[in-house]
Scaffold this motif. Structure first.
Motif, PDB file in Angstrom:
ATOM      1  N   LEU A 176       7.185 -13.372 -28.978  1.00 50.23           N
ATOM      2  CA  LEU A 176       7.679 -14.265 -27.916  1.00 50.23           C
ATOM      3  C   LEU A 176       8.676 -13.543 -27.015  1.00 50.23           C
ATOM      4  CD1 LEU A 176       8.054 -17.153 -26.671  1.00 50.23           C
ATOM      5  CD2 LEU A 176       9.866 -17.504 -28.339  1.00 50.23           C
ATOM      6  N   THR A 177       9.607 -12.840 -27.634  1.00 50.84           N
ATOM      7  CA  THR A 177      10.662 -12.191 -26.856  1.00 50.84           C
ATOM      8  C   THR A 177      10.356 -10.730 -26.536  1.00 50.84           C
ATOM      9  OG1 THR A 177      11.833 -11.730 -28.903  1.00 50.84           O
ATOM     10  CG2 THR A 177      12.482 -13.700 -27.723  1.00 50.84           C
ATOM     11  N   CYS A 193       7.945  -8.958 -25.072  1.00 44.99           N
ATOM     12  CA  CYS A 193       6.815  -8.843 -24.146  1.00 44.99           C
ATOM     13  C   CYS A 193       6.408  -7.383 -23.941  1.00 44.99           C
ATOM     14  CB  CYS A 193       7.243  -9.446 -22.818  1.00 44.99           C
ATOM     15  SG  CYS A 193       5.931 -10.251 -21.933  1.00 44.99           S
ATOM     16  N   ARG A 222       6.717 -18.808 -23.592  1.00 46.42           N
ATOM     17  CA  ARG A 222       7.541 -17.936 -22.740  1.00 46.42           C
ATOM     18  C   ARG A 222       7.969 -18.661 -21.470  1.00 46.42           C
ATOM     19  NH1 ARG A 222       3.813 -12.553 -23.537  1.00 46.42           N
ATOM     20  NH2 ARG A 222       4.852 -11.727 -25.390  1.00 46.42           N
ATOM     21  N   PRO A 269       7.892 -16.389 -16.553  1.00 45.61           N
ATOM     22  CA  PRO A 269       9.113 -15.862 -17.177  1.00 45.61           C
ATOM     23  C   PRO A 269       9.868 -14.868 -16.287  1.00 45.61           C
ATOM     24  CG  PRO A 269       7.242 -15.724 -18.684  1.00 45.61           C
ATOM     25  CD  PRO A 269       6.696 -16.091 -17.338  1.00 45.61           C
TER      26      PRO A 269
END
Lengths: 197, 197
Positions: free
Chosen positions: A99-100, A102, A165, B116
């Motif tokens: 998720l974080t 990328c 996201r 995002p």
DNA sequence: TGTACATCAGTGAACGCGCGTTCACTGATGTAC
DNA sequence: TGTACATCAGTGAACGCGCGTTCACTGATGTAC
């Protein structure tokens, strides 16, 4: 006979670009920034690629390999802990790390909505990467899953990661990941339970 | 008291931008192009918006309304033909018209991976639109569906549309849509069958 | 109804900036003898 | 082993262009009398 030095520079450029496109999107990536990240000046770029688009295509291919490698590592770790292939894959793909993170993750979920607007050479490489993702899912699904399962589960994975996201690093975002994991495993992971059941 | 004339121009600008972001992506949209599409010159833009980002946020909101309106129309048509709410929604969202008609469709699937990376004001509007999409799914799912179903099905819809678009207007692309429709309906649309079964 | 004037939406030229791309040059590498 | 030279990867300045933004100005609208 290309020099070894040039090969190494080329690798660094492609590597930097493969991270940059996942971090900033195709449209957020500039030649100068990538070259700087590779420890070079921007003038030398055109000795390595005929155009920015050619770099993006090479970067997409590299990102696909890199993402697949990392997903395989996460999957192997979870397999070692006893998870079924499907569970290991789903929990890796829909992990908070993905998720974080990328930049080191799957380029399809990092770039999906930008793909249709890219040059033919980029779209072609991207389409291959989508196909590989579908194939990978086919290999972790149990034999009992229907013929549509690979497409459906891949779509759910890619969609869920992007929605999460888009919601940002919030409880809602994490809830999307959790719900998607649960829904997929509820439906397709029945033979993962202990054989006695 | 803003003049009626200015209000009308404002509407045209937002409308043009809402189509442009879905067609070209956030990053593909320029102030001059939007103003031209609205029948104005670019100089007047800053009498309507304080910045390009403010326009993108307004455009995202408008695109969400517009997309929802059109989806509702498609859904009503299919409902009239006897489809269940879920079937009507899924067949509208994953229709070939939505595959190729990005400009008038759902902005979440058109822009998901870019969200995002946008400014806070754009991300905020986009997050609201994601939430609305999740809510809409909750309303068409049968009561028998589990608590994770809305998230899972929304993810599948958004993911499948993007994968299909990434594969282009090819047999593979259309096959992705068909498989996703089938998989969702197989799992969640049981009470749509005739009551005798 | 008609004239004088104030308002303000929209125009179009201009600005600074960053981008992709080009190119003459540099200086390190490695081969020939 | 040592020297002279050719190669070529990389440098850095420069180019044209398009972008977001600003601003002095225009001309249509509508109000006051």
């Amino acid at each position: 006979m290309a020099s070894r030095r040039k090969e190494l520079s080329h690798e660094r450029i492609v590597d930097a670009a493969s991270r940059a496109i996942r971090r900033e999107g195709y449209s957020g990536v500039g030649v100068a920034e990538v070259m700087k990240e590779a420890g070079l000046t921007h003038g030398g770029f055109y000795a390595h690629f005929p155009s920015r688009d050619a770099l993006l295509a090479a970067a997409m291919d590299r990102a696909g390999q890199d993402g697949a490698d990392r997903l395989s590592q996460g999957m192997a770790r979870r397999r070692a802990e006893g998870a079924s292939p499907l569970r290991a894959w789903v929990e890796t793909y829909l992990s908070e790390a993905h998720l974080t993170g990328c930049e080191g993750g799957c380029p399809v979920s990092a770039l999906a909505s930008e793909i249709p607007r890219q040059s033919p050479e980029v779209r072609e490489v991207a389409a291959t990467r989508v196909q590989r993702l579908l194939d990978a899912l086919g290999q972790v699904l149990p034999a009992s899953a229907g013929g549509h399962a690979a497409v459906a589960v891949t779509s759910t994975l890619v969609g869920a990661l992007q929605l999460a996201r888009a919601l940002g690093d919030t409880p809602q975002g994490r809830a999307v990941l959790a719900s998607a994991r649960q829904a997929i495993l509820d439906q397709y992971d029945h033979e993962d339970a202990s054989p006695a059941h």
